[in-house]
Design a protein around this motif. Structure first.
Motif, PDB file in Angstrom:
ATOM      1  N   MET A   1     -20.046 -26.984 -13.710  1.00  0.00           N
ATOM      2  CA  MET A   1     -18.987 -26.120 -13.064  1.00  0.00           C
ATOM      3  C   MET A   1     -19.097 -25.900 -11.883  1.00  0.00           C
ATOM      4  O   MET A   1     -20.038 -24.725 -11.552  1.00  0.00           O
ATOM      5  CB  MET A   1     -18.388 -25.045 -14.052  1.00  0.00           C
ATOM      6  CG  MET A   1     -17.167 -24.660 -13.972  1.00  0.00           C
ATOM      7  SD  MET A   1     -16.837 -23.077 -14.784  1.00  0.00           S
ATOM      8  CE  MET A   1     -17.679 -21.703 -13.583  1.00  0.00           C
ATOM      9  N   SER A   2     -18.348 -26.040 -10.985  1.00  0.00           N
ATOM     10  CA  SER A   2     -18.584 -25.546  -9.388  1.00  0.00           C
ATOM     11  C   SER A   2     -16.988 -24.665  -9.480  1.00  0.00           C
ATOM     12  O   SER A   2     -16.301 -24.588  -9.852  1.00  0.00           O
ATOM     13  CB  SER A   2     -18.342 -26.744  -8.475  1.00  0.00           C
ATOM     14  OG  SER A   2     -16.810 -27.138  -8.360  1.00  0.00           O
ATOM     15  N   SER A   3     -17.744 -23.628  -8.660  1.00  0.00           N
ATOM     16  CA  SER A   3     -16.929 -22.527  -8.343  1.00  0.00           C
ATOM     17  C   SER A   3     -15.916 -22.834  -7.194  1.00  0.00           C
ATOM     18  O   SER A   3     -16.243 -23.498  -6.380  1.00  0.00           O
ATOM     19  CB  SER A   3     -17.396 -21.198  -8.079  1.00  0.00           C
ATOM     20  OG  SER A   3     -18.744 -21.460  -7.087  1.00  0.00           O
ATOM     21  N   LEU A   4     -14.932 -22.007  -6.966  1.00  0.00           N
ATOM     22  CA  LEU A   4     -13.981 -22.456  -6.015  1.00  0.00           C
ATOM     23  C   LEU A   4     -14.434 -21.894  -4.625  1.00  0.00           C
ATOM     24  O   LEU A   4     -14.402 -22.857  -3.633  1.00  0.00           O
ATOM     25  CB  LEU A   4     -12.687 -21.221  -6.239  1.00  0.00           C
ATOM     26  CG  LEU A   4     -11.307 -21.411  -5.670  1.00  0.00           C
ATOM     27  CD1 LEU A   4     -10.872 -22.910  -6.192  1.00  0.00           C
ATOM     28  CD2 LEU A   4     -10.588 -20.442  -6.173  1.00  0.00           C
ATOM     29  N   LEU A   5     -15.206 -20.974  -4.504  1.00  0.00           N
ATOM     30  CA  LEU A   5     -15.961 -20.598  -3.462  1.00  0.00           C
ATOM     31  C   LEU A   5     -17.168 -20.153  -3.411  1.00  0.00           C
ATOM     32  O   LEU A   5     -17.545 -19.401  -4.476  1.00  0.00           O
ATOM     33  CB  LEU A   5     -15.190 -19.500  -2.537  1.00  0.00           C
ATOM     34  CG  LEU A   5     -15.501 -19.024  -1.284  1.00  0.00           C
ATOM     35  CD1 LEU A   5     -15.448 -19.955  -0.097  1.00  0.00           C
ATOM     36  CD2 LEU A   5     -15.077 -17.753  -0.966  1.00  0.00           C
ATOM     37  N   GLU A   6     -18.164 -20.637  -2.882  1.00  0.00           N
ATOM     38  CA  GLU A   6     -19.578 -20.185  -3.035  1.00  0.00           C
ATOM     39  C   GLU A   6     -20.232 -20.283  -1.504  1.00  0.00           C
ATOM     40  O   GLU A   6     -20.059 -20.898  -0.609  1.00  0.00           O
ATOM     41  CB  GLU A   6     -20.307 -21.630  -3.679  1.00  0.00           C
ATOM     42  CG  GLU A   6     -21.791 -20.928  -3.885  1.00  0.00           C
ATOM     43  CD  GLU A   6     -22.463 -21.600  -5.048  1.00  0.00           C
ATOM     44  OE1 GLU A   6     -21.735 -22.138  -5.773  1.00  0.00           O
ATOM     45  OE2 GLU A   6     -23.627 -21.419  -5.131  1.00  0.00           O
ATOM     46  N   ILE A   7     -20.717 -19.063  -1.258  1.00  0.00           N
ATOM     47  CA  ILE A   7     -21.431 -18.521  -0.221  1.00  0.00           C
ATOM     48  C   ILE A   7     -22.813 -18.490  -0.331  1.00  0.00           C
ATOM     49  O   ILE A   7     -23.275 -17.582  -1.187  1.00  0.00           O
ATOM     50  CB  ILE A   7     -20.922 -17.012   0.264  1.00  0.00           C
ATOM     51  CG1 ILE A   7     -19.202 -17.089   0.234  1.00  0.00           C
ATOM     52  CG2 ILE A   7     -21.215 -16.678   1.725  1.00  0.00           C
ATOM     53  CD1 ILE A   7     -18.958 -18.156   1.356  1.00  0.00           C
ATOM     54  N   GLN A   8     -23.461 -19.033   0.499  1.00  0.00           N
ATOM     55  CA  GLN A   8     -25.102 -19.113   0.387  1.00  0.00           C
ATOM     56  C   GLN A   8     -25.633 -18.749   1.377  1.00  0.00           C
ATOM     57  O   GLN A   8     -25.454 -19.396   2.504  1.00  0.00           O
ATOM     58  CB  GLN A   8     -25.489 -20.784  -0.050  1.00  0.00           C
ATOM     59  CG  GLN A   8     -25.053 -21.169  -1.242  1.00  0.00           C
ATOM     60  CD  GLN A   8     -25.327 -22.667  -1.617  1.00  0.00           C
ATOM     61  OE1 GLN A   8     -25.877 -23.415  -0.491  1.00  0.00           O
ATOM     62  NE2 GLN A   8     -25.137 -23.174  -2.589  1.00  0.00           N
ATOM     63  N   ASN A   9     -26.459 -17.730   1.322  1.00  0.00           N
ATOM     64  CA  ASN A   9     -27.240 -16.891   2.576  1.00  0.00           C
ATOM     65  C   ASN A   9     -26.635 -16.999   3.728  1.00  0.00           C
ATOM     66  O   ASN A   9     -27.126 -17.321   4.882  1.00  0.00           O
ATOM     67  CB  ASN A   9     -28.585 -17.740   2.696  1.00  0.00           C
ATOM     68  CG  ASN A   9     -29.453 -18.002   1.249  1.00  0.00           C
ATOM     69  OD1 ASN A   9     -29.261 -19.082   0.840  1.00  0.00           O
ATOM     70  ND2 ASN A   9     -29.909 -16.895   0.908  1.00  0.00           N
ATOM     71  N   ASN A  26     -27.449 -12.450   5.528  1.00  0.00           N
ATOM     72  CA  ASN A  26     -27.884 -13.392   4.292  1.00  0.00           C
ATOM     73  C   ASN A  26     -27.139 -12.850   2.976  1.00  0.00           C
ATOM     74  O   ASN A  26     -27.629 -12.409   2.075  1.00  0.00           O
ATOM     75  CB  ASN A  26     -29.477 -12.576   4.178  1.00  0.00           C
ATOM     76  CG  ASN A  26     -30.362 -13.908   3.096  1.00  0.00           C
ATOM     77  OD1 ASN A  26     -29.694 -14.855   2.874  1.00  0.00           O
ATOM     78  ND2 ASN A  26     -31.224 -13.123   2.804  1.00  0.00           N
ATOM     79  N   ILE A  27     -26.190 -13.133   3.182  1.00  0.00           N
ATOM     80  CA  ILE A  27     -24.917 -12.811   1.918  1.00  0.00           C
ATOM     81  C   ILE A  27     -24.782 -14.166   1.081  1.00  0.00           C
ATOM     82  O   ILE A  27     -24.749 -15.031   1.601  1.00  0.00           O
ATOM     83  CB  ILE A  27     -23.551 -12.410   2.496  1.00  0.00           C
ATOM     84  CG1 ILE A  27     -23.748 -10.942   2.754  1.00  0.00           C
ATOM     85  CG2 ILE A  27     -22.351 -12.723   1.319  1.00  0.00           C
ATOM     86  CD1 ILE A  27     -22.380 -10.175   3.007  1.00  0.00           C
ATOM     87  N   SER A  28     -24.870 -14.019  -0.256  1.00  0.00           N
ATOM     88  CA  SER A  28     -24.629 -14.903  -1.233  1.00  0.00           C
ATOM     89  C   SER A  28     -23.798 -14.545  -2.254  1.00  0.00           C
ATOM     90  O   SER A  28     -24.003 -13.254  -2.897  1.00  0.00           O
ATOM     91  CB  SER A  28     -25.918 -15.379  -1.931  1.00  0.00           C
ATOM     92  OG  SER A  28     -26.616 -15.922  -0.841  1.00  0.00           O
ATOM     93  N   PHE A  29     -22.636 -15.213  -2.665  1.00  0.00           N
ATOM     94  CA  PHE A  29     -21.760 -14.753  -3.841  1.00  0.00           C
ATOM     95  C   PHE A  29     -20.941 -16.147  -4.176  1.00  0.00           C
ATOM     96  O   PHE A  29     -21.049 -16.934  -3.397  1.00  0.00           O
ATOM     97  CB  PHE A  29     -21.347 -13.697  -3.603  1.00  0.00           C
ATOM     98  CG  PHE A  29     -19.950 -13.729  -2.736  1.00  0.00           C
ATOM     99  CD1 PHE A  29     -18.696 -14.197  -3.160  1.00  0.00           C
ATOM    100  CD2 PHE A  29     -20.235 -13.306  -1.504  1.00  0.00           C
ATOM    101  CE1 PHE A  29     -17.653 -14.326  -2.165  1.00  0.00           C
ATOM    102  CE2 PHE A  29     -19.106 -13.747  -0.425  1.00  0.00           C
ATOM    103  CZ  PHE A  29     -17.853 -13.885  -1.114  1.00  0.00           C
ATOM    104  N   ILE A  64     -22.127 -18.247  13.415  1.00  0.00           N
ATOM    105  CA  ILE A  64     -22.736 -18.433  11.918  1.00  0.00           C
ATOM    106  C   ILE A  64     -24.139 -19.024  12.162  1.00  0.00           C
ATOM    107  O   ILE A  64     -24.544 -19.990  12.596  1.00  0.00           O
ATOM    108  CB  ILE A  64     -22.073 -19.302  11.157  1.00  0.00           C
ATOM    109  CG1 ILE A  64     -20.459 -18.776  10.812  1.00  0.00           C
ATOM    110  CG2 ILE A  64     -22.816 -19.694   9.648  1.00  0.00           C
ATOM    111  CD1 ILE A  64     -19.721 -19.714   9.803  1.00  0.00           C
ATOM    112  N   LYS A  65     -25.043 -17.950  11.866  1.00  0.00           N
ATOM    113  CA  LYS A  65     -26.491 -18.153  12.211  1.00  0.00           C
ATOM    114  C   LYS A  65     -27.093 -19.154  11.208  1.00  0.00           C
ATOM    115  O   LYS A  65     -28.007 -19.854  11.379  1.00  0.00           O
ATOM    116  CB  LYS A  65     -27.211 -16.774  12.401  1.00  0.00           C
ATOM    117  CG  LYS A  65     -26.940 -16.411  13.774  1.00  0.00           C
ATOM    118  CD  LYS A  65     -27.787 -14.935  14.084  1.00  0.00           C
ATOM    119  CE  LYS A  65     -29.330 -15.508  13.806  1.00  0.00           C
ATOM    120  NZ  LYS A  65     -30.263 -14.241  13.974  1.00  0.00           N
ATOM    121  N   SER A  66     -26.817 -18.784   9.953  1.00  0.00           N
ATOM    122  CA  SER A  66     -27.345 -19.546   8.846  1.00  0.00           C
ATOM    123  C   SER A  66     -26.549 -19.524   7.556  1.00  0.00           C
ATOM    124  O   SER A  66     -25.554 -18.644   7.694  1.00  0.00           O
ATOM    125  CB  SER A  66     -28.745 -19.001   8.677  1.00  0.00           C
ATOM    126  OG  SER A  66     -28.695 -17.822   8.448  1.00  0.00           O
ATOM    127  N   GLY A  67     -26.628 -20.459   6.620  1.00  0.00           N
ATOM    128  CA  GLY A  67     -26.046 -20.385   5.435  1.00  0.00           C
ATOM    129  C   GLY A  67     -24.864 -21.277   5.441  1.00  0.00           C
ATOM    130  O   GLY A  67     -24.948 -22.268   6.147  1.00  0.00           O
TER     131      GLY A  67
END
Ligand SMILES: Nc1ncnc2c1ncn2[C@@H]1O[C@H](COP(=O)(O)OP(=O)(O)OP(=O)(O)O)[C@@H](O)[C@H]1O
Ligand SMILES: Nc1ncnc2c1ncn2[C@@H]1O[C@H](COP(=O)(O)OP(=O)(O)OP(=O)(O)O)[C@@H](O)[C@H]1O
Ligand SMILES: [Mg+2]
Ligand SMILES: [Mg+2]
Lengths: 336, 304
Positions: A1-9, A26-29, A64-67
């Motif tokens: 199941m994939s989520s609507l929005l995914e933020i990685q690092n 470095n935010i993930s959620f 956006i530096k990374s992620g």
């Protein structure tokens, strides 16, 4: 199941003459359909930058530096302005923090809502457009919409402006709504109505919401999950129950203690000592350490990782390390 | 505390009205026959639903709008009178300060924070107490909990709450006797809210500031204010000491309003029921009646 929005690092910086400002670090959620994620945290900790960064609405000096940013499992991190334009309004939409600058002062409010509707439905007839505008104005609780749609923003009270902004944001039936302090200018009655409206819209249409606010009462009312930010990082995330009844990060404790409910009958309110760090050279170790009465020696040396408390609850504090001394939280269920 | 607070009246608003035209036939009675007083060293809270006229009232008090009826006495001077205003202009513009709602948009985007804070001092040709303008700005920044590093930034480079604190610092730099604060803390995080509220209390206690504090956060109003007025549709419907108003609200609108205060507890908050206010219970022809010492409620007037 994939989520609507995914933020990685995700990390976002501003390049200014005075140096690099690391506004988001470095935010993930992730966010699922129909979910309300509240984002709380001190002023200047990067909440607005995070929202605007995801929607690519930041000025050119921001990078956006990374992620990675994934919507429905698809990586949109590299999207250009044209592709983002298609997503904005229909996939995600944002209610800005300052209602006065979000509205065009030289155009009647009704027409501004109309423009937003037309973007989604270019071929809409004049009559249907007017009806939709009135419907949206009613939806957000503006009375005498027929008379008021011709008025300009400066004719509206602060709360009515904010409701107009809300109507514009909802015009395209977005899947994700970024609501940046949408209720701060509203009185408690309307606020409760708008929050219930947010809930209703979200249940009816499955809209997910990222709700940035300083109002812990509002968080308690609408949030499924809560993310607590400090100095550009998420320091604690969990379900509303976990954050309110079993908070683990000392910064979250400080937030809860600052509420007037905590200082009833006292002369002054509890505050968190000191100031948040400037983000030009974020301190080594835990950015909260120097304001934290529970700080450990390691806090000044090494950044704490996200420790899991439960499957849904994480906090970045060395107090959760097995070797740390046991401390009792000054807030949370224990107190009641 | 209110016993020794002194009875000296700083601001006396009498039968103030202000109307906006809506259409040719209709007008909005934004402020409708409002009377109240603010004593020296008092924090007077003004609450009420969005659009009830709080900001309009505040602007009338600050001479931003020219009232359409009634009078406003500040230190005994009728500031609605153009002649009196002109004669005392400098005093009125220094000793009364306002923090605007939406103060974001009242900050000059092209000026650095340092200049924004000290601009009123320059306009009024006031020598800064702390030596230089820069030192003055630094001091005020410290007061509102902002790092001095922000002094050389432009408003666009700050977060919403940081800009709000710049607006507060600018108002405080004038060391006003009356500070009209329209939603000064709504955009701040709870810890800084607490800090600003403590600061306001300190300024009241130690420096004798008086405040008109407009806010939607009723828990904060209860904590901070000495007396509170509740507005509904341009009218004051209830005025009382904070303890009496929150402990024993009398007007049905006040009751409804207080029932909407959110509680920072998910289980309680989600189950909370609000009392709805029926507009039919509102009669705009009433007058304020003192039902117990210092507790006034709008009641249907006999002549209405
Ligand atoms: N255009 C910009 N240029 C440089 N720095 C910026 C810019 N915009 C924001 N910042 C900085 O980035 C940091 C994060 O700002 P952001 O607006 O995200 O804060 P916030 O968490 O939304 O705060 P608030 O609750 O006060 O709105 C702040 O320290 C701010 O000074
Ligand atoms: N310049 C104007 N022209 C026409 N009507 C106006 C103008 N300014 C305010 N109004 C109307 O006057 C009424 C009172 O507005 P005011 O801004 O004083 O409300 P408020 O109590 O401050 O509300 P909020 O809590 O939302 O800030 C509202 O109905 C508003 O639409
Ligand atoms: Mg913000
Ligand atoms: Mg207002």
């Amino acid at each position: 199941m994939s989520s609507l929005l995914e933020i990685q690092n995700l990390s976002i910086s501003f390049h200014t003459p005075r140096g690099e400002i690391e506004a988001v670090r470095n935010i993930s959620f992730s966010l699922s359909e129909g979910e309300v994620l509240a984002v709380v945290g001190e002023s200047g900790c990067g909440k607005s930058v995070m929202c605007k960064g995801i929607m690519k609405l930041l000025p050119a000096c921001a990078q956006i530096k990374s992620g990675r940013i994934l919507v429905n499992g698809k990586d949109i991190t590299g999207y250009g302005e044209r592709e983002m334009c298609n997503l904005r309004g229909s996939f995600f939409s944002m209610i800005f923090q300052n209602p006065m600058t979000a509205l065009n002062p030289t155009m009647p409010v009704g027409r501004q809502i109309g423009e937003a509707v037309k973007q989604k439905q270019p071929g809409i007839s004049k009559k249907a457009l007017q009806e939709r505008v009135l419907e949206l104005m009613q939806l957000v609780g503006i009375d005498s919409p027929k008379e008021r749609m011709k008025l300009y923003p400066h004719h509206f009270s602060g709360g009515m402006r904010q409701r107009s902004v809300m109507a514009i944001a909802l015009a395209g039936n977005p899947r994700i709504l970024f609501a940046d302090e949408p209720t701060t200018a509203l009185d408690v009655t309307i606020q409760a109505q708008i929050l219930d409206l947010l809930r209703e819209v979200q249940q009816k249409l499955g809209t997910a919401t990222i709700f940035v606010t300083h109002d812990m009462g509002a968080v308690a009312r609408v949030a499924d999950r809560v993310a607590v930010m400090y100095a550009g990082k998420i320091v604690e995330i969990g379900t509303a129950e976990e954050i309110f009844y079993d908070p683990r990060h000392p910064y979250t404790w400080g937030l809860m203690q600052s509420l007037p409910a905590f200082s009833r009958g006292k002369e002054t309110l509890h505050t968190i000592p000191g100031m948040p760090p400037t983000l030009i050279h974020p301190p080594k170790g835990d950015a909260f350490a120097c304001r934290n009465e529970y700080a450990l020696a390691i806090d000044y040396e090494e950044e704490p990782p996200m420790f899991p408390v439960t499957d849904t609850h994480y906090a970045a504090t060395w107090l959760l390390d097995a070797r740390a001394p046991k401390v009792t939280a000054p807030v949370g269920r224990g107190r009641k | 505390m209110s016993a020794e607070m002194g009875k000296e009246i700083l601001l006396d608003v009498q039968h103030l009205s202000y109307h906006f035209p809506l259409t040719k036939k209709m007008e909005i009675k934004a402020v409708d026959d409002v009377s109240f007083k603010i004593r020296k060293r008092e924090i007077f809270g003004l609450v009420g639903e969005s659009g009830c006229g709080k900001s309009t009232l505040a602007r009338c008090i600050m001479n931003v709008y020219k009232s359409k009826g009634g009078s406003i006495f500040y230190k005994g001077l009728n500031v609605c009178d153009a002649g009196t205003f002109r004669k005392n202009q400098k005093m009125l513009q220094t000793s009364r300060q306002m923090i605007f709602q939406d103060s974001d948009s009242s900050l000059n985007q092209r000026m650095k924070v340092c200049d924004i804070i000290t601009e009123p001092l320059k306009i009024q040709h006031i020598t800064p107490k702390r030596g230089s303008m820069r030192a003055e700005a630094e001091f005020q920044m410290y007061y509102v909990g902002l790092d001095a590093a922000y002094l050389d930034k432009y408003p666009g480079e700050l977060s919403g709450g940081q800009r709000q604190r710049v607006a507060i610092a600018r108002a405080l730099a004038m060391e006003p006797e009356l500070l009209v604060a329209d939603e000064p803390i709504a955009s701040l995080d709870v810890s800084i809210q607490a800090q600003i509220v403590n600061l306001f209390k300190h300024l009241q206690k130690e420096h004798g500031f008086s405040f008109l504090f407009i806010a939607h956060d009723l828990a904060m109003v209860e904590f901070l204010c000495d007396r509170v007025g509740v507005m509904y549709r341009g009218k004051l419907v209830e005025v009382a000491k904070a303890g009496d108003l929150f402990g024993d609200p009398r007007h049905p609108y006040t009751k409804a309003l207080l029932s909407a205060i959110p509680v920072p507890d998910p289980v309680i908050e989600r189950a909370r029921k609000r009392i709805e206010f029926d507009e039919k219970d509102f009669c705009c022809e009433g007058t304020l009646v003192e039902i117990s010492p210092e507790h006034f409620v709008l009641e249907r007037g006999k002549e209405g």
